[in-house]
Write a protein that holds these residues in place. Sequence first.
Motif, short mmCIF file in Angstrom:
data_model
loop_
_atom_site.label_atom_id
_atom_site.label_comp_id
_atom_site.label_asym_id
_atom_site.label_seq_id
_atom_site.Cartn_x
_atom_site.Cartn_y
_atom_site.Cartn_z
N ASP A 1 45.81 49.84 29.20
CA ASP A 1 46.13 49.87 30.62
C ASP A 1 47.27 50.86 30.82
O ASP A 1 48.45 50.55 30.62
CB ASP A 1 46.53 48.47 31.10
CG ASP A 1 46.88 48.46 32.59
OD1 ASP A 1 47.03 49.56 33.17
OD2 ASP A 1 47.02 47.36 33.16
N GLY B 1 42.03 51.95 42.84
CA GLY B 1 43.37 51.53 42.43
C GLY B 1 43.35 50.88 41.06
O GLY B 1 42.28 50.77 40.42
N TYR C 1 51.27 42.93 32.99
CA TYR C 1 50.70 42.93 34.33
C TYR C 1 49.52 43.88 34.36
O TYR C 1 49.62 45.03 33.92
CB TYR C 1 51.73 43.36 35.39
CG TYR C 1 51.16 43.34 36.79
CD1 TYR C 1 50.68 42.15 37.32
CD2 TYR C 1 51.10 44.49 37.56
CE1 TYR C 1 50.13 42.11 38.60
CE2 TYR C 1 50.56 44.46 38.84
CZ TYR C 1 50.07 43.26 39.35
OH TYR C 1 49.53 43.23 40.61
N HIS C 2 48.39 43.38 34.88
CA HIS C 2 47.20 44.23 34.96
C HIS C 2 46.60 44.25 36.35
O HIS C 2 45.53 44.83 36.55
CB HIS C 2 46.15 43.75 33.94
CG HIS C 2 46.65 43.80 32.53
ND1 HIS C 2 46.87 44.99 31.87
CD2 HIS C 2 47.01 42.82 31.67
CE1 HIS C 2 47.33 44.73 30.64
NE2 HIS C 2 47.43 43.43 30.51
N GLY C 3 47.24 43.59 37.34
CA GLY C 3 46.74 43.66 38.70
C GLY C 3 46.64 42.29 39.33
O GLY C 3 46.79 41.26 38.67
N MET D 1 50.56 52.37 34.77
CA MET D 1 51.92 52.84 35.03
C MET D 1 52.35 53.94 34.06
O MET D 1 53.09 54.86 34.42
CB MET D 1 52.91 51.66 34.96
CG MET D 1 54.28 52.02 35.51
SD MET D 1 55.43 50.64 35.55
CE MET D 1 54.99 49.82 37.07
N GLU E 1 49.16 47.06 27.94
CA GLU E 1 49.88 48.25 28.37
C GLU E 1 50.53 48.88 27.12
O GLU E 1 51.25 48.17 26.40
CB GLU E 1 50.99 47.89 29.36
CG GLU E 1 50.52 47.22 30.64
CD GLU E 1 51.64 46.42 31.30
OE1 GLU E 1 52.48 47.01 31.98
OE2 GLU E 1 51.67 45.17 31.12
N LYS F 1 47.97 54.77 39.88
CA LYS F 1 49.32 55.22 40.27
C LYS F 1 49.54 56.74 40.20
O LYS F 1 49.19 57.46 41.12
CB LYS F 1 50.38 54.49 39.43
CG LYS F 1 50.45 52.99 39.73
CD LYS F 1 51.65 52.35 39.09
CE LYS F 1 51.64 50.84 39.23
NZ LYS F 1 52.38 50.33 40.36
N SER G 1 43.96 47.66 39.98
CA SER G 1 43.28 46.38 39.78
C SER G 1 41.77 46.57 39.70
O SER G 1 41.10 45.99 38.83
CB SER G 1 43.61 45.41 40.91
OG SER G 1 45.00 45.18 40.98
C1 LIG Z 1 50.09 48.29 34.16
C2 LIG Z 1 49.47 48.00 35.49
N1 LIG Z 1 48.15 47.68 35.55
C3 LIG Z 1 47.55 47.42 36.71
C4 LIG Z 1 48.22 47.48 37.91
C5 LIG Z 1 47.52 47.19 39.20
O1 LIG Z 1 47.40 48.35 39.94
P1 LIG Z 1 47.17 48.28 41.54
O2 LIG Z 1 48.43 47.73 42.12
O3 LIG Z 1 46.92 49.72 41.90
O4 LIG Z 1 45.98 47.42 41.78
C6 LIG Z 1 49.60 47.81 37.90
C7 LIG Z 1 50.36 47.86 39.15
O5 LIG Z 1 51.56 47.78 39.19
C8 LIG Z 1 50.23 48.09 36.66
O6 LIG Z 1 51.53 48.41 36.59
#
Ligand SMILES: Cc1ncc(COP(=O)(O)O)c(C=O)c1O
Length: 456
Positions: A251, A109, A143-145, A254, A217, A280, A111
């Motif tokens: 990142d 996933g 947001y990165h997890g 998304m 991102e 995703k 994170s």
């Molecule tokens: C830009 C970004 N990075 C990392 C993540 C984390 O991914 P996960 O929820 O699969 O751990 C997300 C989740 O929404 C995200 O949007």
Amino acid sequence: MSQDAEPHAVAGRVFSRAPGRTLSVAVRAEGTTIWDTDGRAYLDAAGGAVVVNVGHGRRSVAEAVGRQLGEIAYAHGTTFTSEALEAYAAEVGPLLPLEGPAAVYPVSGGSEAIETALKLARAYHIARGEPDRWTVIARWGSYHGNTLGALDLSGRRPLRRPYEAWLGRFRHVSAAYPYRADEPGANALADPAALALELERTILSAGPESVAAFVAEPIVGATLGAVAPDDGYWHAIADVCRRHGVLLIADEVMTGFGRTGTWFGMDHWGVKPDMVVAAKGATSGYWPFGFVAASARVHRTVVEGSGFVHGFTYSHSIGGATVAREVLRIIREEDLVAASASKGQLLRATLQDRLGAHRHVGDVRGRGLMVAVELVADRESKAAFPRERKLTEAIVAAARDAGVLVYSGTGCADGTNGDMVLLGPPFVVTEAELDRIAAGLHAAIDAAIAKVAPEG
Ligand SMILES: Cc1ncc(COP(=O)(O)O)c(C=O)c1O
């Protein structure tokens, strides 16, 4: 409370993600629609959490993974590779915005993929004889997890707050957020030169010999809502990173796999980072999957150097690679990246028509089928509604009651206040469904404002 009185009749012993709320029981999904056990249909205007790029109910994905699991489901990544994995890495690599040939490290996933990228950055610098490079820089409004390393990177205060004592290893610079640039409390700028200068000063103050990576991102997803930087930003940032030997990690969890109308977010500017993190849309929700891909240089340096101390039981999953490969085939054969670009344009235009002059809509924005609407108390001052009003939550609930599922974000104005709704429908969404999404969101905004801010 007695057993009978518990609200969740079916999922009573599940530790729910929405404690205290009675959740519908999902039973079937097709295209853009999810049905529950009561026969209610929901238009999945956010593809869950902006995940389901190829749409629900794809038989070919189920068949491909079923066939594969019948042959072999698991073999440990330190002992075996597999045809599925090798084929997927070879097919996805050339699509990534990396100097190739890229190398793909699959995990479960987003994170996990971010954690892997952080460790890979360390491994790279250790292999190059620069073991003092520890510092990682990320941005506010990101947001990165939710694992601790990924959360520490994330500049999203409501998620950090309960865990603050465990965080604080990484540094943060301003978001590239043109709509709220230079506002007090927003930690946001618009001018690419000013943002690049801020990053450079942060690197210099940390000591360039101690900085390992900058993570961001390409287009901000759930924290600020489909926010693209001004042109020039990514080239300026990549230039600062290169000059100081800092790895640039995109990142694309998304933004990847067509979500913003190009294969990857960085393609909008033609910038090549050193690593790409994806998840995703890679498997469109059909399998828990993500990966970090490294440029040929980073990969070669690490494998020829001191190696990579890392790994998970479920990394290098055969099932995951099989699903990802079939999803990739669908995106290509059905030209879904182009569909995301054109349908996204239509969705934004439709929303602009409906909501562009709405007194509580501050901004309609996005790229491809990653589209957001930011709500304000006052368009002129861009003042947000106070958080206690819970406007976003009221909009999401009103839309859901009307059968339209949208994704929410709060805190985009100053880390606490700020209401935003994110849309990210599957790329197979029809024009009629785009109209329904826009109409449903419009009605939900009006209903929610009437409820939580009746003074208007
Ligand atoms: C830009 C970004 N990075 C990392 C993540 C984390 O991914 P996960 O929820 O699969 O751990 C997300 C989740 O929404 C995200 O949007």
